[in-house]
Structures are given as C-alpha cells and as structure tokens.
Design a protein around this motif. Structure first.
Motif, PDB file in Angstrom:
ATOM      1  N   HIS A 110      26.086  33.193  19.752  1.00 52.29           N
ATOM      2  CA  HIS A 110      27.336  32.496  20.090  1.00 52.29           C
ATOM      3  C   HIS A 110      28.556  33.327  19.710  1.00 52.29           C
ATOM      4  CE1 HIS A 110      25.860  28.325  20.919  1.00 52.29           C
ATOM      5  NE2 HIS A 110      24.791  28.794  20.284  1.00 52.29           N
ATOM      6  N   THR A 128      29.803  26.189  16.808  1.00 51.37           N
ATOM      7  CA  THR A 128      29.080  26.993  17.802  1.00 51.37           C
ATOM      8  C   THR A 128      29.100  26.396  19.183  1.00 51.37           C
ATOM      9  OG1 THR A 128      26.892  26.064  17.274  1.00 51.37           O
ATOM     10  CG2 THR A 128      27.576  28.052  16.129  1.00 51.37           C
ATOM     11  N   GLU A 184      30.775  32.283  26.378  1.00 53.15           N
ATOM     12  CA  GLU A 184      30.556  33.116  25.188  1.00 53.15           C
ATOM     13  C   GLU A 184      29.689  34.315  25.587  1.00 53.15           C
ATOM     14  OE1 GLU A 184      30.924  29.282  22.201  1.00 53.15           O
ATOM     15  OE2 GLU A 184      29.124  30.518  22.102  1.00 53.15           O
ATOM     16  N   HIS A 214      26.655  28.345  25.579  1.00 56.57           N
ATOM     17  CA  HIS A 214      28.033  28.050  26.007  1.00 56.57           C
ATOM     18  C   HIS A 214      28.440  29.139  26.995  1.00 56.57           C
ATOM     19  CE1 HIS A 214      28.227  25.897  21.949  1.00 56.57           C
ATOM     20  NE2 HIS A 214      28.093  25.004  22.903  1.00 56.57           N
TER      21      HIS A 214
HETATM   22 ZN   LIG Z   1      28.825  28.650  21.152  1.00 52.72          ZN
END
Ligand SMILES: [Zn+2]
Length: 450
Positions: free
Chosen positions: A213, A450, A123, A120
């Motif tokens: 994460h 997450t 993050e 992601h």
């Molecule tokens: Zn994540």
C-alpha cells in the motif's frame, strides 16, 4: 501456520511456561524476540498468543519430491512460471474484471507466499514493485527468483482493484473500499463479491501474505511495515522484511491482513509513499523487503539483510494545525524532529504577510506528513512516533537533512546477527484505534489505515 515458526531461547524464558515447548517450536531460523519492545499489556497478549499456539502439522516438507501446484483450475508443474487471469466477478455477460496473476512454482517444496498490490486502485507502489519483480532483472534463470532453485510457490497479483486502478481511484465502482470487506460474501454488494473471489481463489492456500500500500490521498508515508505482532508467523515476517519501522496493530475490520490473521495466515502490510505517485524509494524498498522475506523463509538463496535497529511502535502522537490556511511542511516524512522544532508554516492568502509556525510537541520520528496544503484548525499535519529510547542509535542512520536512511534505499546493509539488532520500543496507543484513523477522509468507509 507453516513450518519454521520458532521461538528462541530468550523468548522461551520470557514465556515463563512450566512445560517445555514442543520440538517443532525449537529454533529453526529467524527467532522471535518479544521482550521489552512494546507495552506490558500488549507484550502479554503477544506472549499468550505464542503460548496458545498449537503445534501444527507440516503442510510441506523439504524431503518430499516436487509436486504440482493447483491454482485457478490449472495444474502448474514444478520449476515453471505461469501467467494467468482471475476474473473478479462471476458473470456471463458484461465486465468480469480479469486481473493478472503470476505463479512462480518452485522446483522444490516450500511455503506459498502471496504478494498483492493495488487493493486500493490509486496506490501504485505495489503494482510497480511487483511488475519489476516479474521482470528480467529479478525473475528467471540465475536471477534472484529462479523457479529451478525456488523452494515453494510465489503468487503475484500486481493489480487487485483493476477498475479502481483504471479510474485512478482507491475504490471499486460501487464506492466501497475492498480492504474493509474481506473475507467477502458472494450474495452481497459488488465489492464484497470481489473480496470473496480474492479470498477463496488467491488468499486461501497461502501461508504468507504481503499486501502493498501507500498512504491515502493528501498524505505520504515513509516505508513501513504494519503487522499484528501478537500473531507469531506475522511477527516473524514483519521482522524478516528488514526495514526499520514496524507499527503493531491488528488492522481495520475486514482488512486483508486482519482477516488473514484470523484464519491463521501470516500477513503484513507494507506502506510507502502516497497515492498517484511512483515513489522510487518506496518501490526499491518494497522489492528489497520482499527478497529479504523470501530469503528468511529459505525460499530463495542468500542471507536476509537486517537493519541496525527496529522501531516497534504501539502508538503515536499527532501534530495538528492550530490555524486554518495553507501549510508548507518544512520537515519531510522520515525526519527525526526534536521537541519544539518548527515542522510547518501556515499562511492565509487573505491575510498576506502573516504566518504561523507549527512546532512538534515531542521528539520523535515523523512517519507521515500531509501533502495537501489546505488545513483547518485541528487538521493533522504530521504523524510522529515518540522516540525516547535508542535515539543515539537512530541518529547513526540520519542523512544530512535529518531524515532516516531506510534499509534497502542505500544498497545492502552489512551482515548482522539477530542479537546485533537494537529494538527501540515506542509505547503508546493509536488514536482512534488504528494508525491512520486521525487522518480522516471525505469517505467515511476509509477513515482507518491503508
Ligand atoms: Zn492502501
């Protein structure tokens, strides 16, 4: 499965199996304790997984000589570090999104551990901790990770979702969440193609995955491990990370750790802090945990640090707002809160002078809190592990504010044997099926963790 996955004698008794376990399953190092930590139904699933597990041949042995590591069509010689690029899209023109991949190929044989950050893009705890690990403080001659003494191979990918990272976004440019598209499809949408590249180029051939994460937007998490404890080698590295909080769940469909487990690759997710921030404690604990894991696998020298206790949780309780307005969270994530304690206060700018208290419905450890003040009635404010056992042990590791002091945040803990670690079971269910399902989000695709 790699060599070294073992079950200790007590687990063996708990399995109540008539036939003795094969030789290769006998104790090698980190034992897997499966008793009395989680609900009976889930415990039986874990026991069955351990029973069903067949003896797999060793893919590598310490006795064999050093071998080259083949990666991205490059041959990497033992005892060296290579910094390569992996193109996420297979194109002849336009943006191919080349991401940095560092390979540390040890002089001695051993497993392949893949460390992955920013699946992601917003993050940043993963990119930061992995960049530090690749820096002069940790990597090089006589450092924690020394290619000359390393057994096995470490693949480090600090930024996986490069376009998302550049745009400070969780998603790929097509608005999709990469962590829902593994193992991917080269004929499908953009994110699915990227997932396929990462799966085939980086993940396959790995024995162990650590996926780093943070919480999603509008919330923050205490450093924690998420792992499917019914997957034996995953169970082992979840404990080997050496921190207190482990949430037992399979992970959402299409997530890296779930699909890895389905392909018999051990995989855990670490979560700490929130997006768009460089929470220094989470970064420090991530580095501490990764080094612990490498020590547990005997890839680098030294004894792994172990926590005083582990909270193994199969479920949680949500603290919700019963009013709409702006919240002020009074107990930060990591707080141990007693039933009916006031955890937040809600005000409404249109009704000055009035405020409503939010109380915790139950005693427990607050593992996540909202960071965005805007709430409606029903909005989750905090995510709580309902601790009923081991409270006195847990209280030995609270700071002055009543927050859990997480291993790795206050230097190396003293040496501990496995049987000195108290397992504190937290029994329950994940509302919505996954630890983060209740948080909700504006984007439907990422309603889960997450
Ligand atoms: Zn994540």
């Amino acid at each position: 499965m790699s060599d070294g996955d073992s079950i200790d004698n007590s687990s063996q008794e708990k399995l109540q199996s008539d036939k003795p376990l094969p030789r290769s399953k006998k104790r090698r190092f980190t034992p897997i304790k499966i008793a009395n930590q989680i609900p009976k139904k889930r415990r039986m699933e874990i026991e069955k997984a351990l029973e069903d597990q067949e003896s797999t041949p060793k893919k590598w042995t310490r006795n064999s000589g050093p071998k080259n590591h083949n990666f991205l069509r490059k041959r990497i010689t033992p005892g060296t570090i290579r910094h390569l690029e992996c193109e996420l899209l297979d194109v002849e023109i336009g943006e191919s999104w080349p991401i940095p991949v560092s390979i540390i190929h040890g002089h001695r044989p051993g497993p392949t551990v893949t460390l992955i950050g920013a699946v992601h893009g917003d993050e940043l705890v993963g990119p930061l901790s992995l960049t530090y690990l690749l820096g002069n403080n940790f990597l090089g001659e006589d450092k924690a990770i020394d290619p000359n003494s390393l057994a096995g191979t470490i693949r480090i990918i600090p930024i996986t979702n490069l376009p998302g990272y550049r745009r400070r976004s969780r998603y790929f440019p097509d608005g999709r969440d990469l962590n829902r598209y593994f193992p991917g499809n080269p004929e499908s949408n953009t994110t699915s193609r990227v997932a396929k590249t990462i799966w085939s180029q980086i993940i396959s051939g790995s024995d162990y995955i650590v996926d780093l994460h943070t919480a999603g937007k509008g919330r923050t998490n205490i450093p924690q491990i998420r792992a499917n404890l019914a997957h034996p080698s995953t169970n082992k590295i979840a404990r080997a990370f050496g921190i207190e909080t482990i949430l037992d769940s399979k992970g959402p469909r299409g997530s890296l750790r779930r699909v890895s487990n389905e392909n018999d690759i051990a995989a855990i997710a670490f979560e700490g802090g929130g997006p768009d921030e460089a929470d220094p404690e989470s970064v420090q604990i991530a580095i501490f945990g990764i080094l612990n894991l490498l020590r547990s696998l005997r890839m680098i020298p030294g004894y792994p640090s172990k926590p005083r206790f582990r909270i193994l949780a199969s479920g949680s309780v949500w603290i919700r707002s019963n009013q709409s307005g702006l919240i002020d969270v009074l107990t930060p994530a990591g707080s141990f809160v007693e039933k009916d304690e006031i955890v937040a206060s809600i005000t409404d700018p249109e009704v000055p002078g009035e405020n409503h208290d939010v109380k915790t419905p139950i005693t427990g450890l607050l593992i996540s809190t909202a960071t965005h003040p805007f709430v409606h009635a029903g909005s989750p404010i905090g995510h709580l592990l309902p601790v009923t056992r081991g409270i006195s042990t847990l209280k030995t590791r609270l700071d002055e504010e009543g927050c859990l002091i997480i291993s790795g945040s206050d230097g190396d803990p003293p040496w501990r044997d496995d049987d000195e670690i108290e397992d504190i079971s937290v029994i329950g269910e994940w509302s919505g099926g996954n630890p983060d399902a209740e948080w909700g989000t504006e984007n439907k695709e990422s309603e889960e963790e997450t």
